[in-house]
Design a protein around this motif. Structure first.
Motif, PDB file in Angstrom:
ATOM      1  N   LYS A  21       1.149  -1.387   0.097  1.00 21.12           N
ATOM      2  CA  LYS A  21       0.151   0.277   0.172  1.00 21.12           C
ATOM      3  C   LYS A  21       0.794   1.370   0.152  1.00 21.12           C
ATOM      4  CE  LYS A  21      -2.777  -0.280   3.269  1.00 21.12           C
ATOM      5  NZ  LYS A  21      -3.895  -0.500   4.130  1.00 21.12           N
ATOM      6  N   GLU A  31       1.132   4.175  -2.870  1.00 20.26           N
ATOM      7  CA  GLU A  31       0.637   5.426  -2.748  1.00 20.26           C
ATOM      8  C   GLU A  31       2.052   6.429  -3.303  1.00 20.26           C
ATOM      9  OE1 GLU A  31      -0.657   9.120  -1.246  1.00 20.26           O
ATOM     10  OE2 GLU A  31      -1.832   6.990  -1.319  1.00 20.26           O
ATOM     11  N   LYS A  67       1.570   6.563  -6.538  1.00 22.92           N
ATOM     12  CA  LYS A  67       0.921   7.040  -7.040  1.00 22.92           C
ATOM     13  C   LYS A  67       1.269   9.009  -7.246  1.00 22.92           C
ATOM     14  CE  LYS A  67      -3.639   9.459  -5.656  1.00 22.92           C
ATOM     15  NZ  LYS A  67      -4.984   9.090  -4.385  1.00 22.92           N
ATOM     16  N   GLN A  68       2.007   9.403  -6.145  1.00 25.37           N
ATOM     17  CA  GLN A  68       2.864  10.600  -6.052  1.00 25.37           C
ATOM     18  C   GLN A  68       3.087  10.734  -7.198  1.00 25.37           C
ATOM     19  OE1 GLN A  68       3.988  10.456  -1.718  1.00 25.37           O
ATOM     20  NE2 GLN A  68       2.148  10.615  -0.803  1.00 25.37           N
TER      21      GLN A  68
END
Length: 126
Positions: free
Chosen positions: A15, A19, A22-23
């Motif tokens: 996870k 994340e 994605k950033q």
């Protein structure tokens, strides 16, 4: 440690990794859009100032040619004919002068170099 804790730890790491990916994607996109929009803004400003300067230079040239010819109509007629010829040349060469450089800019921003080489004609390895 038991298997449940290992799976939970692995899931937490996955996870966190997703994340961060994605950033990174958002930041990379923002950077590329900033470069693209700044290039567009610079081009628009340069075109606007260049168009104003060209307008005044062509007006001066039209009056000067009119003064030489004895009639300002003839001076502005020559300027109009020149502008039509220039427009025809730009339309004829628009792919080489406008489309291809813009395509190279956008591809250079959004396509990684490895993929760009494949786009240019090399086949992807199987």
């Amino acid at each position: 440690m038991n298997y449940t804790e290992n799976i939970q730890s692995l899931w937490t790491e996955v996870k966190n990794n997703l994340e961060l990916q994605k950033q990174y994607l958002l930041m990379d996109t923002a950077e590329k859009l900033t470069v693209l929009l700044s290039a567009v803004a610079t081009a628009v400003l340069c075109l606007a100032f260049g168009a104003m300067a060209l307008l005044f230079l062509l007006l001066a040239l039209g009056f000067w040619l009119g003064h030489i010819a004895g009639n300002s109509f003839i001076g502005f007629l020559f300027i109009g004919i020149f502008l039509l010829l220039a427009m025809a040349v730009v339309l004829f060469c628009r792919k080489r002068w406008i489309v291809q450089p813009l395509a190279r800019l956008v591809v250079g921003l959004f396509v990684p170099e490895e993929e760009e080489e494949q786009v240019e004609g090399e086949e992807a390895p199987l």
